[in-house]
Design a protein around this motif. Structure first.
Motif, PDB file in Angstrom:
ATOM      1  N   GLY A   1       2.730   7.164   1.810  1.00  0.00           N
ATOM      2  CA  GLY A   1       4.033   7.812   1.869  1.00  0.00           C
ATOM      3  C   GLY A   1       4.080   8.991   0.925  1.00  0.00           C
ATOM      4  N   PRO A   2       5.191   9.727   0.916  1.00  0.00           N
ATOM      5  CA  PRO A   2       5.336  10.848  -0.021  1.00  0.00           C
ATOM      6  C   PRO A   2       5.279  10.329  -1.459  1.00  0.00           C
ATOM      7  N   THR A   3       4.586  11.064  -2.320  1.00  0.00           N
ATOM      8  CA  THR A   3       4.338  10.580  -3.676  1.00  0.00           C
ATOM      9  C   THR A   3       5.632  10.196  -4.400  1.00  0.00           C
ATOM     10  N   ALA A   4       6.602  11.089  -4.321  1.00  0.00           N
ATOM     11  CA  ALA A   4       7.824  10.841  -5.079  1.00  0.00           C
ATOM     12  C   ALA A   4       8.472   9.534  -4.633  1.00  0.00           C
ATOM     13  N   GLU A   5       8.522   9.319  -3.309  1.00  0.00           N
ATOM     14  CA  GLU A   5       9.162   8.097  -2.801  1.00  0.00           C
ATOM     15  C   GLU A   5       8.381   6.848  -3.189  1.00  0.00           C
ATOM     16  N   VAL A   6       7.080   6.939  -3.056  1.00  0.00           N
ATOM     17  CA  VAL A   6       6.273   5.755  -3.383  1.00  0.00           C
ATOM     18  C   VAL A   6       6.392   5.429  -4.870  1.00  0.00           C
TER      19      VAL A   6
ATOM     20  N   ARG B   1       6.939   6.521   5.830  1.00  0.00           N
ATOM     21  CA  ARG B   1       6.048   5.707   5.004  1.00  0.00           C
ATOM     22  C   ARG B   1       5.434   4.599   5.852  1.00  0.00           C
ATOM     23  N   ALA B   2       4.465   3.911   5.295  1.00  0.00           N
ATOM     24  CA  ALA B   2       3.887   2.775   6.005  1.00  0.00           C
ATOM     25  C   ALA B   2       3.421   1.780   4.968  1.00  0.00           C
ATOM     26  N   VAL B   3       3.523   0.484   5.281  1.00  0.00           N
ATOM     27  CA  VAL B   3       3.087  -0.520   4.320  1.00  0.00           C
ATOM     28  C   VAL B   3       2.453  -1.684   5.062  1.00  0.00           C
ATOM     29  N   ARG B   4       1.413  -2.242   4.462  1.00  0.00           N
ATOM     30  CA  ARG B   4       0.703  -3.367   5.067  1.00  0.00           C
ATOM     31  C   ARG B   4       1.094  -4.619   4.288  1.00  0.00           C
ATOM     32  N   CYS B   5       2.275  -5.142   4.571  1.00  0.00           N
ATOM     33  CA  CYS B   5       2.751  -6.307   3.829  1.00  0.00           C
ATOM     34  C   CYS B   5       3.815  -7.030   4.644  1.00  0.00           C
ATOM     35  N   LEU B   6       3.782  -8.356   4.626  1.00  0.00           N
ATOM     36  CA  LEU B   6       4.779  -9.136   5.356  1.00  0.00           C
ATOM     37  C   LEU B   6       6.077  -9.241   4.571  1.00  0.00           C
ATOM     38  N   PHE B   7       5.971  -9.174   3.254  1.00  0.00           N
ATOM     39  CA  PHE B   7       7.159  -9.301   2.410  1.00  0.00           C
ATOM     40  C   PHE B   7       7.239  -8.129   1.448  1.00  0.00           C
ATOM     41  N   PRO B   8       7.455  -6.920   1.987  1.00  0.00           N
ATOM     42  CA  PRO B   8       7.433  -5.745   1.101  1.00  0.00           C
ATOM     43  C   PRO B   8       8.601  -5.756   0.127  1.00  0.00           C
ATOM     44  N   GLU B   9       8.429  -4.977  -0.933  1.00  0.00           N
ATOM     45  CA  GLU B   9       9.498  -4.845  -1.916  1.00  0.00           C
ATOM     46  C   GLU B   9      10.681  -4.116  -1.278  1.00  0.00           C
ATOM     47  N   GLU B  10      11.823  -4.344  -1.849  1.00  0.00           N
ATOM     48  CA  GLU B  10      13.033  -3.630  -1.415  1.00  0.00           C
ATOM     49  C   GLU B  10      12.826  -2.125  -1.622  1.00  0.00           C
ATOM     50  N   VAL B  11      12.986  -1.333  -0.552  1.00  0.00           N
ATOM     51  CA  VAL B  11      12.808   0.106  -0.693  1.00  0.00           C
ATOM     52  C   VAL B  11      14.171   0.773  -0.772  1.00  0.00           C
ATOM     53  N   SER B  12      14.398   1.488  -1.860  1.00  0.00           N
ATOM     54  CA  SER B  12      15.684   2.179  -1.984  1.00  0.00           C
ATOM     55  C   SER B  12      15.652   3.451  -1.147  1.00  0.00           C
ATOM     56  N   ALA B  13      16.721   3.767  -0.531  1.00  0.00           N
ATOM     57  CA  ALA B  13      16.764   4.905   0.382  1.00  0.00           C
ATOM     58  C   ALA B  13      16.704   6.216  -0.389  1.00  0.00           C
TER      59      ALA B  13
END
Ligand code: ADP
Ligand code: MG
Length: 626
Positions: free
Chosen positions: A540-545, A614-626
């Motif tokens: 994902g974009p650096t700042a967001e990640v 963005r993309a993530v390889r996880c079944l239980f990803p962390e809460e992503v703030s908008a």
């Protein structure tokens, strides 16, 4: 023990070992074997052909039993050959060690003497020695030994010279050891394998030389017979009674062949460089073996990307093991964009980077799947010439340690000229001027004079600037930088990063920047891809990640970065180690170290789920703030 099993695994060497052991056993047992007297003549039974009861190998022109003579002759030949090898090795190695260790005048004196011996043709020298000493087996032995001394002396001297000034020898000297003790306890153990290798590969040759002298009548004298003199006697009857020469001839062949096979095996097993495959030259481009065609790897190329990697798989096939160093990596880089590739050591970043231009050493590396698209062309199916043009041309690399990648014997200017002229036909002067302007561009002070310096004359930061200038030499569109600042200290690192950033904006360069440091990614990269055990787990974009990581691994990695002014925060290390890539667990590779892992995480394939940009390889990803 390991050495023996290595030799044993080499089938030819094992075969040679068995044969020679059998021959030696028979030769040793000669006195107790029920053999006829090898020297008893019996003119009535002259030249009996082989396979006659009572004389299985027949008899010679004096009616002597050939089987008995063969066994006793073998015994003699082996004894003389081995003795000559031991004597030559002892004298030669001593001369070599003394000369290499003391150097200077001692070295000069000994080596010039050795050179004199070497100036004569081999056999001629042996003949001259026997002629001077008089014919006889013992004199032949001396002759063969002397002739082989230079071989050992030169070999061992070379090894000793390289050891004599190493730190551990200096340390021994500092501790007050005498020269003799240093040689015995520090040098000798290190040259011993070389001596053994040299001996094992020359023993066969020496047996042959002794047989040669005897064949000419200068070695063993009648009635005593070694294999060489038996051959000499048989030669006169070659037409009437071929068995008289075939029997000893075949034995010489058998001995020399098996000794040489065994010797080669010993050499391969003892020489660490050979063992690690230093002599197996890697191919110019990584082998590509993509099977299961029909599977569609194409990632939609929207025309705006410069580099598109889809489902890249690179493995190392080492013996029975398969290391999945890169396992289905997708990347896309637009012109002028900087993509950060981040992950712990061993996560497959370097192998990914090298796979793009097929620079992974093959063997053992194999690219087993995927597509690497640069401007609509797939480098994985490209012919060698096309790849060569791309490498260092449109796509160039910067590596971690410029001291290891720069040639120590050429000035940096010359190396840049070479890089430029490998891709363009320009006059030397023009290439030189261009190099100087590039060196100025990467802020090397007084570049015109510096271009004449050698790599060791520059500091680490300067060298890495040269590395960057080299990467710019042919005006690339894409630079792949593999931890270019890891070897530098923090202030120099900041300067180099600033320079890279500047160059990228100025020339609209795309940059794939590999690092294990999120701090560096934050400074430089537009987007980031996080790698773990050969897979991308988040992008994902650096700042967001950085702001809100989605994958637990990313979150942990970011927590590892120290921040100034937050002295009291406890730095969280990630417990445990990445899994070995030849034995990956099913499911998520991070699960064993993940605090949130559930049973589902340890089953099946977990896909890289895209969400917005963005993309993530996880079944239980962390809460992503908008
Ligand atoms: P990094 O992310 O630190 O750059 P690499 O890409 O160098 O890691 O290595 C990725 C994996 O590939 C490692 O686990 C390593 O064990 C494996 N590997 C690299 N080179 C070889 C090789 N020649 N033979 C076997 N395995 C290798
Ligand atoms: Mg690496």
């Amino acid at each position: 023990m390991k050495t023996i099993s290595l030799i044993w695994r080499n089938r030819l060497a094992a075969f040679g070992g068995i044969v020679i052991a059998f021959v030696i056993l028979i030769a040793l047992a000669a006195p107790i074997l029920p053999l006829a007297d090898p020297n008893a003549t019996n003119p009535a039974n002259r030249l009996i052909p082989p396979f006659t009861p009572g004389a299985w190998l027949g008899t010679d022109h004096l009616g002597r039993d050939l089987l008995a003579r063969l066994v006793w002759g073998t015994r003699l030949s082996l004894a003389v050959g081995i003795a000559a090898a031991v004597i030559a090795a002892a004298i030669g190695s001593t001369l070599g060690i003394v000369s290499g260790f003391f150097g200077g005048r001692t070295d000069n004196l000994i080596m010039r003497g050795v050179d004199m011996l070497m100036a004569f043709p081999y056999i001629l020298l042996a003949l001259a020695i026997v002629a001077a000493l008089g014919p006889g087996l013992v004199n032949a032995l001396y002759a063969v030994a002397i002739v082989n001394v230079p071989f050992f002396a030169r070999n061992i001297r070379g090894v000793t010279v390289s050891l004599a000034h190493r730190e551990f020898v200096d340390a021994a000297r500092l501790s007050g050891m005498s020269n003799f003790r240093i040689i015995a306890s520090e040098i000798l153990p290190n040259v011993l394998p070389v001596i053994v290798i040299a001996m094992s590969t020359t023993i066969g040759w020496m047996i042959l030389e002794t047989a040669g002298l005897s064949f000419l009548g200068l070695g063993s004298q009648p009635p005593q017979a070694d294999l060489g003199s038996m051959l000499g006697e048989g030669r006169k009857l070659l037409i009437n009674a071929p068995h008289a020469s075939i029997v000893p001839g075949a034995m010489i062949f058998l001995i020399v062949m098996s000794v040489n096979l065994l010797g080669d095996g010993i050499r391969d097993a003892l020489d660490p460089r050979l063992r690690s495959g230093a002599l197996s030259r890697p191919a110019a481009a990584t082998t590509v073996k993509i099977d299961g065609g029909g599977q569609d790897n194409t990632v939609a190329r929207d025309g705006s990307t410069l580099l598109t990697v889809s489902n890249l798989q690179t493995q190392f096939h080492v013996g029975p093991r398969t290391y999945r160093a890169v396992d289905g990596v997708d990347l896309a880089v637009r012109p002028g964009e900087c993509l950060g590739l981040i992950g712990e050591s061993g996560s497959g970043k370097s192998v990914t980077a090298l796979s793009l231009m097929r620079l992974v050493a093959s063997p053992p590396g194999v690219i087993t799947g995927g597509k690497v698209d640069i401007d609509g062309k797939d480098t994985l199916t490209m012919p060698g010439e096309g790849l060569r043009k791309l490498r260092g041309g449109r796509v160039s690399y910067i590596f971690q340690d410029p001291l290891a990648t720069l040639h120590p014997l050429y000035s940096i200017g010359d190396q840049m000229v070479e890089a430029i002229r490998a891709h363009r036909t320009v006059p030397r002067q023009e290439a030189w001027d261009h190099s100087v302007s590039l060196l100025t561009r990467v802020r090397i002070p007084n570049a015109a004079a510096r271009a004449k310096s050698y790599p060791h004359e520059l500091s680490g930061g300067m060298r890495q600037r040269v590395g960057i200038a080299l990467a710019l030499a042919n005006d690339p569109d894409l630079i792949i930088a593999d931890e270019p600042t890891t070897a530098l200290d923090v202030t120099v690192q900041a300067q180099v990063l600033a320079l890279l950033d500047e160059l990228r904006r100025e020339r609209d360069l795309a940059l794939v920047f590999i690092t294990h440091d999120f701090g560096v990614v934050g400074q430089l990269c537009d987007r980031v891809a996080v790698m773990y055990a050969g897979r991308i787990v988040e992008t994902g974009p650096t700042a967001e990640v950085l702001e809100s990581p989605a994958h637990p691994y990313t979150k942990r990695l970011i927590e590892c970065v120290p921040e100034l002014g937050e002295g009291r925060r406890k730095l969280a290390a990630i417990p445990g180690l990445p899994p070995p890539v030849d034995d990956l667990p099913p499911g998520c590779a991070f699960a064993p170290r993940c605090p949130k892992a559930q049973d589902e995480c340890r089953r099946g394939i977990i896909p890289l789920e895209p969400a917005a940009n963005r993309a993530v390889r996880c079944l239980f990803p962390e809460e992503v703030s908008a």
